[in-house]
Design a protein around this motif. Structure first.
Motif, PDB file in Angstrom:
ATOM      1  N   GLU A 164       0.836  -1.199   0.000  1.00  0.00           N
ATOM      2  CA  GLU A 164       0.000   0.000   0.000  1.00  0.00           C
ATOM      3  C   GLU A 164       0.873   1.252   0.000  1.00  0.00           C
ATOM      4  O   GLU A 164       1.937   1.282   0.616  1.00  0.00           O
ATOM      5  CB  GLU A 164      -0.918   0.035   1.232  1.00  0.00           C
ATOM      6  CG  GLU A 164      -1.964  -1.067   1.250  1.00  0.00           C
ATOM      7  CD  GLU A 164      -2.908  -0.935   2.426  1.00  0.00           C
ATOM      8  OE1 GLU A 164      -2.883   0.119   3.092  1.00  0.00           O
ATOM      9  OE2 GLU A 164      -3.670  -1.876   2.675  1.00  0.00           O
ATOM     10  N   TRP A 171       0.312   5.609   0.351  1.00  0.00           N
ATOM     11  CA  TRP A 171      -0.584   6.749   0.606  1.00  0.00           C
ATOM     12  C   TRP A 171       0.097   8.016   0.108  1.00  0.00           C
ATOM     13  O   TRP A 171       1.238   8.296   0.466  1.00  0.00           O
ATOM     14  CB  TRP A 171      -0.884   6.899   2.091  1.00  0.00           C
ATOM     15  CG  TRP A 171      -1.618   5.738   2.693  1.00  0.00           C
ATOM     16  CD1 TRP A 171      -2.967   5.571   2.794  1.00  0.00           C
ATOM     17  CD2 TRP A 171      -1.026   4.577   3.310  1.00  0.00           C
ATOM     18  NE1 TRP A 171      -3.252   4.369   3.423  1.00  0.00           N
ATOM     19  CE2 TRP A 171      -2.086   3.748   3.745  1.00  0.00           C
ATOM     20  CE3 TRP A 171       0.287   4.153   3.504  1.00  0.00           C
ATOM     21  CZ2 TRP A 171      -1.878   2.531   4.378  1.00  0.00           C
ATOM     22  CZ3 TRP A 171       0.514   2.942   4.127  1.00  0.00           C
ATOM     23  CH2 TRP A 171      -0.564   2.146   4.566  1.00  0.00           C
ATOM     24  N   ARG A 174       3.679   7.907   1.950  1.00  0.00           N
ATOM     25  CA  ARG A 174       3.988   6.852   2.919  1.00  0.00           C
ATOM     26  C   ARG A 174       3.837   5.488   2.267  1.00  0.00           C
ATOM     27  O   ARG A 174       2.876   5.229   1.554  1.00  0.00           O
ATOM     28  CB  ARG A 174       3.062   6.953   4.135  1.00  0.00           C
ATOM     29  CG  ARG A 174       3.347   8.156   5.022  1.00  0.00           C
ATOM     30  CD  ARG A 174       2.354   8.260   6.165  1.00  0.00           C
ATOM     31  NE  ARG A 174       1.044   8.717   5.687  1.00  0.00           N
ATOM     32  CZ  ARG A 174      -0.103   8.086   5.897  1.00  0.00           C
ATOM     33  NH1 ARG A 174      -0.102   6.941   6.565  1.00  0.00           N
ATOM     34  NH2 ARG A 174      -1.247   8.573   5.458  1.00  0.00           N
ATOM     35  N   ASP A 192       3.780   1.239   3.140  1.00  0.00           N
ATOM     36  CA  ASP A 192       3.447   0.414   4.302  1.00  0.00           C
ATOM     37  C   ASP A 192       4.608  -0.450   4.786  1.00  0.00           C
ATOM     38  O   ASP A 192       4.443  -1.267   5.686  1.00  0.00           O
ATOM     39  CB  ASP A 192       2.199  -0.447   4.040  1.00  0.00           C
ATOM     40  CG  ASP A 192       2.409  -1.500   2.969  1.00  0.00           C
ATOM     41  OD1 ASP A 192       3.449  -1.464   2.270  1.00  0.00           O
ATOM     42  OD2 ASP A 192       1.515  -2.362   2.808  1.00  0.00           O
ATOM     43  N   ASN A 193       5.814  -0.266   4.210  1.00  0.00           N
ATOM     44  CA  ASN A 193       7.003  -0.897   4.785  1.00  0.00           C
ATOM     45  C   ASN A 193       7.714   0.042   5.754  1.00  0.00           C
ATOM     46  O   ASN A 193       8.806  -0.243   6.231  1.00  0.00           O
ATOM     47  CB  ASN A 193       7.964  -1.346   3.681  1.00  0.00           C
ATOM     48  CG  ASN A 193       8.447  -0.197   2.813  1.00  0.00           C
ATOM     49  OD1 ASN A 193       8.026   0.946   2.977  1.00  0.00           O
ATOM     50  ND2 ASN A 193       9.336  -0.495   1.877  1.00  0.00           N
TER      51      ASN A 193
END
Length: 220
Positions: A117, A119, A169, A171-172
């Motif tokens: 993901e 963002w 951002r 998701d890692n």
């Protein structure tokens, strides 16, 4: 952090450029991309090792691989410690009219196989060369959404009249803040000018890129 000095023996041509780049990045304290290059170079040397029959050459290759692996592991431990201690912060300054800062060049080292993901918050995508007006931008984003859906990628869009900050951002754990947001490229001179399609060749506005890991950013 101690620097690593590679051996002087000739290394396979396919690996030497990658490992030379790794050592250069290492010397510049750019440890995250250096780690990536070390890992790629080690993989190349392992491929050479598997195809080598001469015992002496195999022994030399194993020693080289061991040395590079030790350095890569030390860098990985150092980066992990920096993240845990809340000290990781990398800053890139993009000068006026600089080139070589495409989205791929800027984000690639943080986009690995663990990312599922992303963002993006950017309130100032509004200029003509970014979409020719609000309605065309919305139409364009919906078209991108449909196209991504055909490849199994879900794009969710939200609009805000109060958003001001810009950040990206993954998701890692990586977070990237660009002073100008995604709008740091200059308008191309024409459809046939260098940089119209290849963003590495497109001149940039002056801006600053700050890179953090979310283990050391406070969440409210």
């Amino acid at each position: 952090m101690a620097k690593f000095v590679p051996g002087s023996d000739a290394e396979p041509a396919a690996a030497v450029a990658v490992l030379r780049r790794a050592v250069q990045l290492d010397a510049e304290a750019r440890y995250q991309p250096a780690l990536v290059c070390y890992q790629e170079g080690i993989d190349l040397l392992l491929q050479v090792l598997r195809g080598t029959k001469d015992d002496t050459k195999k022994c030399n290759l194993r020693k080289k691989i061991s040395g590079y692996m030790d350095r890569a592991e030390n860098i990985k431990k150092y980066l992990d410690q920096e993240k845990e201690a809340g000290k990781y912060h990398k800053q890139i300054k993009i000068e006026e009219n600089a080139t070589g800062f495409s989205y791929e060049s800027l984000f690639q080292e943080y986009l690995n196989e663990t990312v599922t993901e992303v963002w993006i918050e950017d309130p100032y995508i509004r200029h003509t060369h970014q979409g020719c007006g609000k309605q065309q931008q919305i139409s364009g984003l919906e078209e991108i959404k449909e196209s991504l859906g055909n490849h199994g990628v879900l794009l969710e869009l939200e609009y805000s009249s109060s958003l001001h900050d810009r950040e990206i951002r993954f998701d890692n754990g990586w977070m990237i803040k660009i002073g100008r947001g995604l709008d740091y490229f200059k308008k191309p001179r024409g459809r046939f000018s260098l940089g119209y399609s290849d963003f590495d060749l497109r001149p940039c506005h002056e801006t600053t890129v700050d890179i953090f890991h979310n283990k050391h950013t406070k969440k409210i």
